[in-house]
Motif scaffolding. Structure first.
Motif, short mmCIF file in Angstrom:
data_model
loop_
_atom_site.label_atom_id
_atom_site.label_comp_id
_atom_site.label_asym_id
_atom_site.label_seq_id
_atom_site.Cartn_x
_atom_site.Cartn_y
_atom_site.Cartn_z
N PRO A 127 0.82 -1.23 0.00
CA PRO A 127 0.00 0.00 0.00
C PRO A 127 0.86 1.27 0.00
O PRO A 127 0.30 2.37 -0.13
CB PRO A 127 -0.79 -0.11 1.31
N HIS A 128 2.17 1.12 0.13
CA HIS A 128 3.02 2.31 0.28
C HIS A 128 3.41 2.88 -1.08
O HIS A 128 4.60 2.84 -1.46
CB HIS A 128 4.22 1.98 1.16
N VAL A 129 2.40 3.36 -1.78
CA VAL A 129 2.63 3.90 -3.12
C VAL A 129 1.60 5.00 -3.40
O VAL A 129 0.41 4.83 -3.13
CB VAL A 129 2.58 2.76 -4.17
N PHE A 130 2.09 6.12 -3.91
CA PHE A 130 1.23 7.25 -4.28
C PHE A 130 0.99 7.25 -5.79
O PHE A 130 1.74 6.65 -6.55
CB PHE A 130 1.89 8.58 -3.90
N CYS A 131 -0.06 8.00 -6.18
CA CYS A 131 -0.30 8.31 -7.60
C CYS A 131 -0.67 7.10 -8.45
O CYS A 131 -0.36 7.06 -9.65
CB CYS A 131 0.91 9.03 -8.21
N ARG A 132 -1.33 6.09 -7.83
CA ARG A 132 -1.94 5.07 -8.68
C ARG A 132 -3.06 5.76 -9.48
O ARG A 132 -3.55 6.83 -9.08
CB ARG A 132 -2.54 3.95 -7.81
N PRO A 133 -3.51 5.17 -10.58
CA PRO A 133 -4.62 5.79 -11.31
C PRO A 133 -5.83 5.94 -10.38
O PRO A 133 -6.00 5.15 -9.44
CB PRO A 133 -4.91 4.76 -12.42
N GLU A 134 -6.67 6.92 -10.69
CA GLU A 134 -7.81 7.16 -9.80
C GLU A 134 -8.71 5.94 -9.67
O GLU A 134 -9.20 5.63 -8.58
CB GLU A 134 -8.60 8.38 -10.27
#
Ligand code: PPY
Length: 349
Positions: A127-134
């Protein structure tokens, strides 16, 4: 001396490629910083990049007032390596394993060579990730927000130089028409700026022409006679050798690590050129992602925080002029103060 908290170098078991994850500081909070997948002559050059970029993220967070630390991940591709879809997926899974092993100390995001689709793959593991597609639950592409933050910085520069934040009729040279550079050039064209642009990819000339921009070769544009040079590609372009040849009044753009060496900031100052630190001008993407995903700000609030970069830059330029410092030193001082306050347990300043 190594002034980073943690550096992990691991050969990915699926891809066989070196994954280099540098956590510079978690003094302000868990670290964040993008994943760069890029070519290097040697993997050690990738390590050098990860160390510098992660330290830059600590400053970026501190000056933006975000309660996050600085980190970065680099996958160093040998020159000439082309990643097909399967190997790309393998690399991203290798990166995700390293991030997962840090257990929340660090979260990644996009950087040069990666985008939201890559973040979605990493998000399958951690879960430690930013900016996945909306549609995958993230805040999506950060580049329009980085571009918007850069416009805010450029307005502050314009106010400083000309007494008005308006950008129409200003001559700007945008270096790089990648994800951020292209958004930026579009926004600037819409503002009525007079644009000169370049990219290492000659195919992007058509984009330039569609925007009514003048095209120059990458080696000529830096010394163009313009108001502001806007670096929006790779770093280390501002060297001791090039500064005496610059004909602009200011350099302000989102590319990370623009200075080849830190002393170049002083040299620019001596030549009367305003340099806005890259980590200030380029904070829009991370401000939007962290505000949205960690602090649950709505789009209006996140946008307002990105646009507040204008105020930050204005205050830095004023403080620098008042105290006879370079904006780089004024920004570093702001960062140092916030880091010190956090390290000593004080809240606020
Ligand atoms: C940067 O601003 O340089 C980044 O690394 C981009 C980024 C965007 C969102 C979360 C983490 C990093």
């Amino acid at each position: 001396m190594l002034d980073h908290e943690e550096v992990v170098i691991r050969v990915g078991r699926r891809s066989g490629l070196p994954v280099i994850l540098a956590v510079h500081s978690t003094v302000l909070g868990p670290a964040a910083g993008g994943l760069r997948i890029w070519h290097y002559p040697d993997w050690r050059d990738g390590l050098t990049d990860a160390l510098r970029l992660s330290a830059g993220m600590t400053l970026k967070m501190a000056v933006a007032g975000l309660p996050s630390g600085g980190g970065k991940t680099v996958v160093a591709l040998p020159e000439g390596t082309r990643l097909g879809p399967d190997r790309r997926r393998a690399v991203l899974q290798d990166v995700a394993d390293v991030i997962a092993s840090l257990d929340g100390t660090y979260a990644t995001g996009p950087d040069v060579g990666t985008g939201p689709a890559d973040m979605a793959v990493i998000g399958e593991t951690t879960p430690h990730v930013f900016c996945r597609p909306e549609e995958s639950g993230g805040s999506g592409d950060s580049s329009p927000h980085t571009a918007l933050g850069t416009i805010a910085a450029l307005r502050a520069v314009s106010r400083h130089l000309h007494g008005t934040p308006a950008l129409d009729g200003r001559r700007l040279a945008v270096i790089g028409l990648g994800r951020v550079g292209e958004h930026l050039a579009r926004l600037l064209a819409a503002e009525g700026a007079e644009l000169t642009v370049t990219d290492i990819e000659p195919g992007r000339r058509a984009t330039a022409e569609a925007l009514g921009a003048v095209w120059r070769g990458p080696e000529e544009i830096l010394t163009e006679d313009v108001d502001v040079v806007v670096p929006a590609a790779l770093g280390s372009l501002l060297t001791r050798e090039v500064v005496p040849r610059l004909r602009c009044k200011a350099v302000a753009g989102p590319a990370n690590n623009q200075l080849a060496t830190p002393d170049v900031a002083d040299l620019m100052h001596r030549h009367g050129i305003v340099w806005v630190p890259d980590y200030v001008a380029g904070a829009g993407g991370v401000v939007n992602a962290i505000s949205t995903e960690l602090h649950h700000a709505g789009p209006g609030e996140a946008r307002a925080r990105v646009l507040a970069i204008a105020q930050t830059v204005g205050e830095l330029l004023d403080a620098a002029a008042r105290e006879g410092l370079t904006p780089a030193r004024a920004a570093a001082e702001t960062a140092r103060r916030r880091l010190r306050a956090a390290a000593s347990g004080a809240c606020g300043e």
